[in-house]
Write a protein that holds these residues in place. Structure first.
Motif, PDB file in Angstrom:
ATOM      1  N   SER A 130       0.825  -1.203   0.000  1.00 42.22           N
ATOM      2  CA  SER A 130       0.000   0.000   0.000  1.00 42.22           C
ATOM      3  C   SER A 130       0.862   1.257   0.000  1.00 42.22           C
ATOM      4  O   SER A 130       1.747   1.419   0.841  1.00 42.22           O
ATOM      5  N   PHE A 131       0.561   2.148  -0.971  1.00 37.33           N
ATOM      6  CA  PHE A 131       1.224   3.436  -1.107  1.00 37.33           C
ATOM      7  C   PHE A 131       0.158   4.543  -1.060  1.00 37.33           C
ATOM      8  O   PHE A 131       0.265   5.550  -1.736  1.00 37.33           O
ATOM      9  N   THR A 132      -0.882   4.335  -0.278  1.00 37.26           N
ATOM     10  CA  THR A 132      -1.983   5.284  -0.189  1.00 37.26           C
ATOM     11  C   THR A 132      -1.474   6.667   0.225  1.00 37.26           C
ATOM     12  O   THR A 132      -0.763   6.795   1.220  1.00 37.26           O
ATOM     13  N   LEU A 169       5.290   9.889  -4.547  1.00 42.59           N
ATOM     14  CA  LEU A 169       6.195   9.022  -5.291  1.00 42.59           C
ATOM     15  C   LEU A 169       6.734   9.702  -6.554  1.00 42.59           C
ATOM     16  O   LEU A 169       7.088   9.030  -7.526  1.00 42.59           O
ATOM     17  N   PHE A 193      -2.443   2.484  -4.791  1.00 40.94           N
ATOM     18  CA  PHE A 193      -1.832   3.790  -5.020  1.00 40.94           C
ATOM     19  C   PHE A 193      -2.923   4.853  -4.864  1.00 40.94           C
ATOM     20  O   PHE A 193      -2.898   5.873  -5.531  1.00 40.94           O
ATOM     21  N   ALA A 208      -2.205   8.636  -4.557  1.00 41.43           N
ATOM     22  CA  ALA A 208      -0.749   8.785  -4.552  1.00 41.43           C
ATOM     23  C   ALA A 208      -0.314   9.755  -5.650  1.00 41.43           C
ATOM     24  O   ALA A 208      -0.969   9.887  -6.674  1.00 41.43           O
ATOM     25  N   LEU A 250       2.144  10.094  -8.376  1.00 42.81           N
ATOM     26  CA  LEU A 250       3.088   9.355  -9.205  1.00 42.81           C
ATOM     27  C   LEU A 250       3.573  10.214 -10.369  1.00 42.81           C
ATOM     28  O   LEU A 250       3.937   9.710 -11.427  1.00 42.81           O
ATOM     29  N   LEU A 303      -5.736   2.730  -8.387  1.00 35.49           N
ATOM     30  CA  LEU A 303      -5.136   3.992  -8.783  1.00 35.49           C
ATOM     31  C   LEU A 303      -6.135   5.135  -8.637  1.00 35.49           C
ATOM     32  O   LEU A 303      -5.933   6.214  -9.177  1.00 35.49           O
ATOM     33  N   ALA A 361      -5.298   8.914  -8.068  1.00 37.18           N
ATOM     34  CA  ALA A 361      -3.842   9.034  -8.187  1.00 37.18           C
ATOM     35  C   ALA A 361      -3.488  10.047  -9.273  1.00 37.18           C
ATOM     36  O   ALA A 361      -4.237  10.244 -10.223  1.00 37.18           O
TER      37      ALA A 361
END
Length: 167
Positions: A56-58, A62, A77, A80, A82, A97, A100
């Motif tokens: 998890s990159f909630t 990034l 994500f 997130a 990105l 996503l 995101a």
């Protein structure tokens, strides 16, 4: 059987059960452990080639991070950032996503099959050879992506424009 022999038999049974349980557990250790990077600042982080399944990159930052050739299937994500990330050849199957920011993100030859990308922003993303099969996208984002889409994914053999249902 006397009490002493029954005790030894119980101890040996328990020991045998413990050995078999340990051997079985070792044989079923997953190849990757899900990790949590929620709300982390990971600008320019290198995750290339890693197996990050179900991590998890909630709400993580990034920007400029490298996920090239990484297995990020089932990864969240959600919301997130990105922006300008490298996702070339990444497996994003069933990834989340939603919300995101994939602005100027390189998705060349990535697989997004079954990903949930409602409210994701793809402005300026590179989508050559990207597989969007069964990806949930907003109509306006899908139209933007269709203007950029070209190529065929080398793994799935699917045409990017077809996976986006471009006219």
């Amino acid at each position: 059987m006397n009490t002493k022999n029954r005790n030894w038999a119980s101890i040996l049974s328990l020991l045998l059960w413990a050995i078999i349980s340990t051997i079985t557990a070792i044989g079923s250790v997953p190849t990757a452990l899900a990790l949590e990077y929620n709300k982390e600042i990971l600008v320019q982080a290198d995750f290339s080639g890693r197996d990050l399944t179900d991590s998890s990159f909630t709400k993580a930052n990034l920007r400029y991070s490298n996920f090239s050739n990484a297995n990020v299937s089932g990864v969240s994500f959600f919301a997130a950032n990105l922006e300008s990330a490298n996702l070339r050849g990444a497996n994003l199957t069933n990834a989340t996503l939603d919300a995101a920011r994939l602005i100027k993100t390189d998705l060349t030859n990535a697989i997004l099959e079954g990903a949930f990308a409602a409210n994701a922003k793809f402005d300026g993303a590179i989508v050559e050879g990207t597989d969007f099969t069964d990806v949930l996208l907003r109509t306006d984002e899908q139209k933007k992506l269709c203007k950029l889409a070209k190529g065929t994914n080398p793994v799935t053999g699917r045409d990017t424009r077809e996976t986006l249902d471009c006219p």
